[in-house]
Design a protein around this motif. Structure first.
Motif, PDB file in Angstrom:
ATOM      1  N   GLY A  72       0.873  -1.068  -0.157  1.00 28.26           N
ATOM      2  CA  GLY A  72       0.097  -0.006   0.232  1.00 28.26           C
ATOM      3  C   GLY A  72       0.881   1.308   0.113  1.00 28.26           C
ATOM      4  O   GLY A  72       0.616   2.228   0.671  1.00 28.26           O
ATOM      5  N   GLY A  73       1.979   1.310  -0.731  1.00 25.44           N
ATOM      6  CA  GLY A  73       3.006   2.533  -0.772  1.00 25.44           C
ATOM      7  C   GLY A  73       3.711   2.613   0.593  1.00 25.44           C
ATOM      8  O   GLY A  73       4.419   3.579   0.752  1.00 25.44           O
ATOM      9  N   GLU A 271      -2.412   3.078   1.935  1.00 26.21           N
ATOM     10  CA  GLU A 271      -2.425   3.801   0.715  1.00 26.21           C
ATOM     11  C   GLU A 271      -2.888   4.983   1.398  1.00 26.21           C
ATOM     12  O   GLU A 271      -2.467   6.271   0.610  1.00 26.21           O
TER      13      GLU A 271
END
Length: 275
Positions: A72-73, A271
């Motif tokens: 999710g980054g 995210e």
């Protein structure tokens, strides 16, 4: 005199295996929920056997490895399985892994678990954000001499489950169309499941779900300054609230059926963490 491992020893192995990598979010995966670790990118997996002081989980559904990478980054350190107090683990076995994640760089801990629902309208397959907890395990992972390096002797738990992070989790679920309940989690020592009378007692005390983990992790994390957010996968109704038999096999089956929603929720949460 036998050498006793410290969180620094485990953190040193993490730094050696993943040079230059600093995790921001630690994730602990409960019974039957280990599949999320397979979605981590650029993964570096370390067996608990190679991490000094990490206890070896003895329960089916807990793989026993730490997976480092991106999800999710965010840079994450994902514990694929945990040890439980009912396995005979002492307070040190609960404390060391969480403190090692703190030393590795984690700022937030995302706890997941399987749990039995104490509300008939929140049945198997649902997810529940943990808003608070009741410790019914008869002990505390901070029992023993305090380690002032990590936190104070008498830590407060007013916002043990961070309200802002829980709000972000709820907003993420709404955006994804996931039906996320919210409630209070009661920690039961186990390994026996609760009796019907005990289920009625827990309901009367204000609990919405019950399980055999998670609260010790939260306490250790808050003691050392990590913010905490949590999500329980509801695998069954408490004994006496439904017709089905409660068993660990059922827990694993129900957890697997809800795992897809949990994975989407965790990824979406990560995210949006910086927004």
């Amino acid at each position: 005199m036998e050498w006793a491992a410290t969180p620094h020893d485990a953190a040193a192995v993490i730094a050696e295996r993943a040079p230059g990598f600093t995790p921001r979010v630690g994730i602990v995966l409960g019974s039957g929920l280990g599949g999320l670790a397979d979605r981590i990118g650029d993964a570096v997996a370390i067996s608990y056997a190679d991490l000094p002081g990490f206890p070896r989980p003895g329960v089916h559904g807990h793989a026993g490895r730490l997976v480092l990478g991106t999800l999710g980054g965010q840079n994450v350190a994902c514990m694929q399985g945990r040890v439980h107090l009912y396995e005979g683990a002492g307070p040190a076995a609960i404390r060391l892994p969480i403190r090692a994640l703190k030393l590795a760089g984690c700022e937030t801990l995302f706890l997941t678990c399987a749990a039995g629902s104490l509300r008939t309208e929140v049945g198997p397959g649902r997810l529940m954000a943990i808003t608070d907890h009741i410790n019914m395990q008869g002990t505390n992972p901070l029992v023993g001499p305090n380690d002032d390096e990590f936190g104070p002797r008498f830590p407060g738990l007013k916002d043990a489950w961070d309200p802002a992070l829980t709000g972000h989790l709820a907003a993420t679920a709404e955006g994804l169309g996931i039906d996320l309940a919210q409630g209070v989690y009661a920690a039961w020592l186990g390994p026996c499941f609760e009796t019907p009378a005990e289920v009625r007692m827990l309901k009367a005390l204000g609990a919405d779900a019950v399980g055999m983990s998670t609260v010790p992790d939260c306490i250790v994390a808050r003691h050392c300054g990590l913010t905490v957010v949590g999500c329980a996968v509801i695998t069954n109704l408490g004994v006496g609230l439904g017709d089905g038999e409660v068993s660990h096999d059922q827990t694993l089956r129900s957890a697997a059926s809800a795992a897809a929603d949990l994975e989407r929720l965790v990824v979406g949460f990560l995210e949006g963490l910086d927004r």
